[in-house]
Write a protein that holds these residues in place. Structure first.
Motif, PDB file in Angstrom:
ATOM      1  N   ASN A   9       1.513  -3.116   6.430  1.00 11.87           N
ATOM      2  CA  ASN A   9       1.857  -1.783   6.427  1.00 11.87           C
ATOM      3  C   ASN A   9       3.281  -1.815   6.996  1.00 11.87           C
ATOM      4  O   ASN A   9       3.775  -0.396   6.285  1.00 11.87           O
ATOM      5  CB  ASN A   9       1.425  -1.706   8.330  1.00 11.87           C
ATOM      6  N   ALA A  27       5.070  -1.082   3.902  1.00 19.64           N
ATOM      7  CA  ALA A  27       5.020   0.189   3.006  1.00 19.64           C
ATOM      8  C   ALA A  27       4.983   1.279   3.694  1.00 19.64           C
ATOM      9  O   ALA A  27       5.726   2.030   3.028  1.00 19.64           O
ATOM     10  CB  ALA A  27       2.859   0.563   3.717  1.00 19.64           C
ATOM     11  N   SER A  67       1.001  -0.886   0.517  1.00 18.22           N
ATOM     12  CA  SER A  67       0.179   0.423  -0.525  1.00 18.22           C
ATOM     13  C   SER A  67       0.957   1.556   0.700  1.00 18.22           C
ATOM     14  O   SER A  67       1.212   1.298   0.668  1.00 18.22           O
ATOM     15  CB  SER A  67      -0.772   0.112   1.148  1.00 18.22           C
ATOM     16  N   THR A  68       0.487   2.359  -0.989  1.00 19.50           N
ATOM     17  CA  THR A  68       1.105   3.733  -0.564  1.00 19.50           C
ATOM     18  C   THR A  68      -0.302   4.809   0.125  1.00 19.50           C
ATOM     19  O   THR A  68      -0.036   5.873  -0.096  1.00 19.50           O
ATOM     20  CB  THR A  68       1.318   4.306  -2.368  1.00 19.50           C
ATOM     21  N   ASP A  69      -0.925   3.818   0.872  1.00 16.54           N
ATOM     22  CA  ASP A  69      -2.456   5.101   1.239  1.00 16.54           C
ATOM     23  C   ASP A  69      -0.994   5.426   2.663  1.00 16.54           C
ATOM     24  O   ASP A  69      -0.418   4.604   3.819  1.00 16.54           O
ATOM     25  CB  ASP A  69      -3.611   4.071   1.872  1.00 16.54           C
ATOM     26  N   PRO A  70      -1.545   6.635   2.927  1.00 19.84           N
ATOM     27  CA  PRO A  70      -0.632   7.300   4.255  1.00 19.84           C
ATOM     28  C   PRO A  70      -1.146   6.882   6.266  1.00 19.84           C
ATOM     29  O   PRO A  70       0.093   6.584   6.504  1.00 19.84           O
ATOM     30  CB  PRO A  70      -1.061   9.234   3.934  1.00 19.84           C
ATOM     31  N   ALA A  71      -2.187   6.561   6.110  1.00 18.95           N
ATOM     32  CA  ALA A  71      -2.327   5.531   7.367  1.00 18.95           C
ATOM     33  C   ALA A  71      -1.865   4.928   7.782  1.00 18.95           C
ATOM     34  O   ALA A  71      -1.729   3.929   8.366  1.00 18.95           O
ATOM     35  CB  ALA A  71      -3.849   5.387   7.129  1.00 18.95           C
ATOM     36  N   ALA A  72      -1.594   3.586   6.165  1.00 15.99           N
ATOM     37  CA  ALA A  72      -1.151   2.384   6.412  1.00 15.99           C
ATOM     38  C   ALA A  72       0.402   2.385   6.057  1.00 15.99           C
ATOM     39  O   ALA A  72       1.348   2.028   7.746  1.00 15.99           O
ATOM     40  CB  ALA A  72      -0.567   1.756   4.590  1.00 15.99           C
TER      41      ALA A  72
END
Length: 415
Positions: free
Chosen positions: A119, A122, A31-36
């Motif tokens: 995570n 990530a 994932s590249t999601d900031p939360a992850a």
């Protein structure tokens, strides 16, 4: 028609297989999601940071590109959860890793979920993609490096100002006395009154005057009373206590220079009342590999390896002591409250020798509970009803403090 039906079936099977493979691979995508990435950073700092860096080798290999080097992401998950099992199973890649870094074996993190590991990957991927920034010479911030000097200069100015004011008061009083004498000389005074007006003030007469004796007695009594009260309040307070330890362990090197997360060594801090003193096994996770001077009799590392070889604990001296009547839970403050270690223990990452930084008195704890705002976003659903009650009692704009959720109740800290 049967031929066409067979071809259609093959086509749909191929489409189904392709869709399944695609969905499986997308589920394994990092994932590249900031939360992850943020969640991965926390897990990395708590579990991995003491042995791994992203772009440099530490105790273990650098993690940059691990998703490309390892056989698969599923393999990474299995290895993180059970390294000894993977090695014992004869897995070639796992055994090659162990061969390169033995006798050190990676700790098994069986409690980590697949989502946690993804995570972490990530976070590693995000750090791997960061471009090193050139050093920039910044303009000095006014009062930045010279804050301490500026503070002392201000105190000096205040002291000089007080002295000048006192001198002006003395000069003013002298002028008033002189003017008053001249005024009285113009009056028709008898000899006895003139003697009083012009009587000289000597040191002996000043020291023996009732006013001077009263002032001295009052100051002595006040200072004595203050000393007694301060000593009474200091009973049981160990602020500054820094006992000699059996091994000269430096928090400045481990927590400061190497940036090892406190939670890696003090494993109980997120699980219960006590933060726990690190066992020899935790020390040996790193010092199986790092053995500078381990053969020297005076070496601190040799004392650790000897304790490990003889299966003996290191007899660390406890620094932070609370009375038996007080209850403090580390997990409640660190996990639920999000309190940083430095809040109570001070700049631990700068201490060669650890000392008790804070008072740790009842008043000190109560003051914190009265001043500390609660981050209601951490457990929004839990605080919903409390926030409504708080808004009704104190208004919606009033800050939500620890005392508003029972932080000052006696039973919170006393059995």
């Amino acid at each position: 028609m049967i031929k066409n039906f067979t071809s259609a079936c093959k086509f749909f099977i191929l489409v189904f297989v392709f869709a399944f493979v695609s969905s499986t691979s997308s589920a394994q995508e990092i994932s590249t999601d900031p939360a992850a990435i943020k969640a991965g950073e926390g897990i990395f700092n708590a579990n991995c940071k003491s042995c791994h860096k992203v772009k440099e080798k530490l105790v273990g290999p650098a993690l940059a590109g691990v998703d490309e080097r390892a056989p698969s992401i599923d393999w990474i998950k299995s290895f993180i959860k059970n390294p000894p099992g993977m090695i014992a199973s004869g897995d070639a890649y796992a055994n090659n890793l162990y061969k390169d870094y033995k006798p050190t074996m990676m700790t098994a993190f069986s409690s980590l979920k697949d989502e946690d590991i993804m995570n972490v990957l990530a976070y590693v991927k995000a750090k791997e993609a960061e471009v090193p920034k050139d050093d920039v010479i910044k303009d000095p911030v006014p009062g930045g490096e010279n804050t301490e000097a500026g503070g002392s200069d201000l105190l000096n100015l205040v002291a000089i100002g007080v002295v000048i004011v006192l001198l002006l008061l003395v000069v003013t009083l002298a002028l008033l006395i002189s003017s008053l004498k001249r005024f009285l000389d113009q009056k028709n005074l008898n000899e006895e009154e003139k003697e009083v007006v012009h009587s000289p003030i000597t040191l002996k007469s000043a020291l023996s005057s009732p006013a001077f004796i009263f002032i001295v007695a009052f100051l002595v009594a006040a200072l004595g009373f203050k000393t007694v009260i301060n000593n009474l309040f200091a009973i049981g307070v160990q602020q500054g206590y820094a006992p000699k330890q059996p091994i000269a362990f430096s928090h400045k090197i481990h927590a400061g220079d190497l940036e090892i997360d406190c939670k890696y060594c003090h494993v109980g801090v997120t699980k219960g009342k006590s933060a726990t003193i690190p066992s020899v096994n935790i020390c040996m996770n790193c010092h199986n590999q790092i053995k500078e001077g381990a053969q020297t009799g005076a070496s601190q590392i040799k004392q650790i390896t000897d304790a490990y070889a003889n299966n003996e604990p290191i007899k660390w001296v406890r620094i932070h002591n609370l009375p038996d009547l007080a209850y403090f839970n580390h997990a409640q403050h660190v996990v639920v409250g999000g309190v940083e270690c430095q809040t109570c223990h001070g700049p631990i990452q700068e201490m060669e020798v650890v000392k008790q930084h804070s008072l740790l008195t009842m008043g000190w704890c109560i003051d914190c509970h009265r001043k500390t705002d609660i981050d209601t976003t951490r457990n929004a659903e839990y605080y919903d009803k409390m926030l409504k009650i708080h808004a009704e009692k104190k208004g919606s704009k009033a800050p939500f403090k620890v005392e508003d959720i029972g932080g000052l109740e006696c039973s919170k800290c006393h059995y």
